[in-house]
Design a protein around this motif. Sequence first.
Motif, PDB file in Angstrom:
ATOM      1  N   SER A  78       0.833  -1.202   0.000  1.00 57.00           N
ATOM      2  CA  SER A  78       0.000   0.000   0.000  1.00 57.00           C
ATOM      3  C   SER A  78       0.868   1.253   0.000  1.00 57.00           C
ATOM      4  CB  SER A  78      -0.949   0.002   1.208  1.00 57.00           C
ATOM      5  OG  SER A  78      -0.208  -0.065   2.396  1.00 57.00           O
ATOM      6  N   ALA A  79       0.263   2.342  -0.431  1.00 57.02           N
ATOM      7  CA  ALA A  79       0.968   3.616  -0.570  1.00 57.02           C
ATOM      8  C   ALA A  79       1.440   4.153   0.777  1.00 57.02           C
ATOM      9  CB  ALA A  79       0.056   4.626  -1.252  1.00 57.02           C
ATOM     10  N   VAL A  80       2.544   4.857   0.762  1.00 52.67           N
ATOM     11  CA  VAL A  80       3.091   5.519   1.945  1.00 52.67           C
ATOM     12  C   VAL A  80       2.793   7.011   1.881  1.00 52.67           C
ATOM     13  CG1 VAL A  80       5.250   6.144   3.129  1.00 52.67           C
ATOM     14  CG2 VAL A  80       4.901   3.810   2.289  1.00 52.67           C
ATOM     15  N   TRP A  81       3.000   7.602   0.714  1.00 57.79           N
ATOM     16  CA  TRP A  81       2.932   9.058   0.549  1.00 57.79           C
ATOM     17  C   TRP A  81       1.564   9.442   0.000  1.00 57.79           C
ATOM     18  CZ3 TRP A  81       6.958  10.158   3.209  1.00 57.79           C
ATOM     19  CH2 TRP A  81       8.074   9.326   3.155  1.00 57.79           C
ATOM     20  N   ASN A  82       0.510   9.228   0.786  1.00 59.27           N
ATOM     21  CA  ASN A  82      -0.838   9.435   0.282  1.00 59.27           C
ATOM     22  C   ASN A  82      -1.610  10.542   0.978  1.00 59.27           C
ATOM     23  OD1 ASN A  82      -0.933   8.042   2.649  1.00 59.27           O
ATOM     24  ND2 ASN A  82      -2.217   6.381   1.925  1.00 59.27           N
ATOM     25  N   ASP A  83      -1.025  11.223   1.913  1.00 62.30           N
ATOM     26  CA  ASP A  83      -1.720  12.291   2.631  1.00 62.30           C
ATOM     27  C   ASP A  83      -1.006  13.619   2.431  1.00 62.30           C
ATOM     28  OD1 ASP A  83      -3.614  10.528   3.762  1.00 62.30           O
ATOM     29  OD2 ASP A  83      -2.221  10.008   5.371  1.00 62.30           O
ATOM     30  N   ASP A  84      -1.791  14.714   2.437  1.00 61.24           N
ATOM     31  CA  ASP A  84      -1.211  16.051   2.292  1.00 61.24           C
ATOM     32  C   ASP A  84      -0.268  16.391   3.438  1.00 61.24           C
ATOM     33  OD1 ASP A  84      -2.494  16.555  -0.101  1.00 61.24           O
ATOM     34  OD2 ASP A  84      -4.199  17.539   0.843  1.00 61.24           O
ATOM     35  N   GLY A  85      -0.504  15.813   4.615  1.00 61.03           N
ATOM     36  CA  GLY A  85       0.310  16.136   5.779  1.00 61.03           C
ATOM     37  C   GLY A  85       1.513  15.246   5.967  1.00 61.03           C
ATOM     38  N   ASP A  86       1.866  14.428   4.970  1.00 64.51           N
ATOM     39  CA  ASP A  86       3.018  13.541   5.089  1.00 64.51           C
ATOM     40  C   ASP A  86       4.333  14.315   4.971  1.00 64.51           C
ATOM     41  OD1 ASP A  86       1.407  11.328   5.329  1.00 64.51           O
ATOM     42  OD2 ASP A  86       1.762  10.586   3.309  1.00 64.51           O
ATOM     43  N   ALA A  87       5.356  13.800   5.630  1.00 69.46           N
ATOM     44  CA  ALA A  87       6.687  14.374   5.544  1.00 69.46           C
ATOM     45  C   ALA A  87       7.699  13.246   5.404  1.00 69.46           C
ATOM     46  CB  ALA A  87       7.003  15.193   6.793  1.00 69.46           C
ATOM     47  N   ALA A  88       8.617  13.380   4.474  1.00 65.77           N
ATOM     48  CA  ALA A  88       9.727  12.427   4.346  1.00 65.77           C
ATOM     49  C   ALA A  88      10.863  12.948   5.223  1.00 65.77           C
ATOM     50  CB  ALA A  88      10.174  12.324   2.891  1.00 65.77           C
ATOM     51  N   VAL A  89      11.325  12.099   6.138  1.00 64.27           N
ATOM     52  CA  VAL A  89      12.383  12.474   7.069  1.00 64.27           C
ATOM     53  C   VAL A  89      13.579  11.554   6.819  1.00 64.27           C
ATOM     54  CG1 VAL A  89      13.029  12.723   9.492  1.00 64.27           C
ATOM     55  CG2 VAL A  89      10.667  13.176   8.778  1.00 64.27           C
ATOM     56  N   LEU A  90      14.709  12.141   6.493  1.00 59.60           N
ATOM     57  CA  LEU A  90      15.932  11.386   6.246  1.00 59.60           C
ATOM     58  C   LEU A  90      16.795  11.448   7.498  1.00 59.60           C
ATOM     59  CD1 LEU A  90      17.582   9.827   4.095  1.00 59.60           C
ATOM     60  CD2 LEU A  90      18.598  12.040   3.465  1.00 59.60           C
ATOM     61  N   LEU A  91      17.173  10.271   7.999  1.00 56.50           N
ATOM     62  CA  LEU A  91      17.967  10.184   9.223  1.00 56.50           C
ATOM     63  C   LEU A  91      19.340   9.602   8.908  1.00 56.50           C
ATOM     64  CD1 LEU A  91      15.145   8.458  11.255  1.00 56.50           C
ATOM     65  CD2 LEU A  91      15.814  10.843  11.470  1.00 56.50           C
ATOM     66  N   HIS A  92      20.379  10.212   9.440  1.00 57.64           N
ATOM     67  CA  HIS A  92      21.732   9.688   9.297  1.00 57.64           C
ATOM     68  C   HIS A  92      22.045   8.906  10.568  1.00 57.64           C
ATOM     69  CE1 HIS A  92      26.265  10.128   9.212  1.00 57.64           C
ATOM     70  NE2 HIS A  92      25.966   9.458   8.122  1.00 57.64           N
ATOM     71  N   VAL A  93      22.380   7.638  10.421  1.00 58.96           N
ATOM     72  CA  VAL A  93      22.573   6.741  11.558  1.00 58.96           C
ATOM     73  C   VAL A  93      24.031   6.293  11.582  1.00 58.96           C
ATOM     74  CG1 VAL A  93      21.779   4.620  12.651  1.00 58.96           C
ATOM     75  CG2 VAL A  93      20.216   5.904  11.185  1.00 58.96           C
TER      76      VAL A  93
END
Length: 119
Positions: A95-110
């Motif tokens: 199923s889709a992940v990026w389907n809402d207007d309020g979504d944010a992609a967060v990139l984390l450096h580990v």
Amino acid sequence: MDLKINNISGHGDAAKEYVYLTAEKDCDVGRFMLADSTYTQDGKISNKLRHVYWFPDKQVKKGDAVVLRTGKGTNTSEPLDDGGTKHRFYWNLESAVWNDDGDAAVLLHVDEWTQKKAK
């Protein structure tokens, strides 16, 4: 940061969705996680990480494209006309992940982590 999120495309359709990133420096993408989050009422990133993808260890070069596709597939790399490489990774979700207007992609450096088996 060694990777930069350029854009998110194909919103709402797992087979078409992807996040397009670019390597700003030579690096190991296995040191990065990408998460789907939301925003709080005051416009800040919330701590509700709904989907998280930890990239596998893979060396990439400055200028290479790193593409994370939501749907199913096999990780690949292919040369680009400009001499760089496009590295495709698959979340293998149905199923889709990026389907809402309020979504944010967060990139984390580990750089470091520890683990403990729960049981």
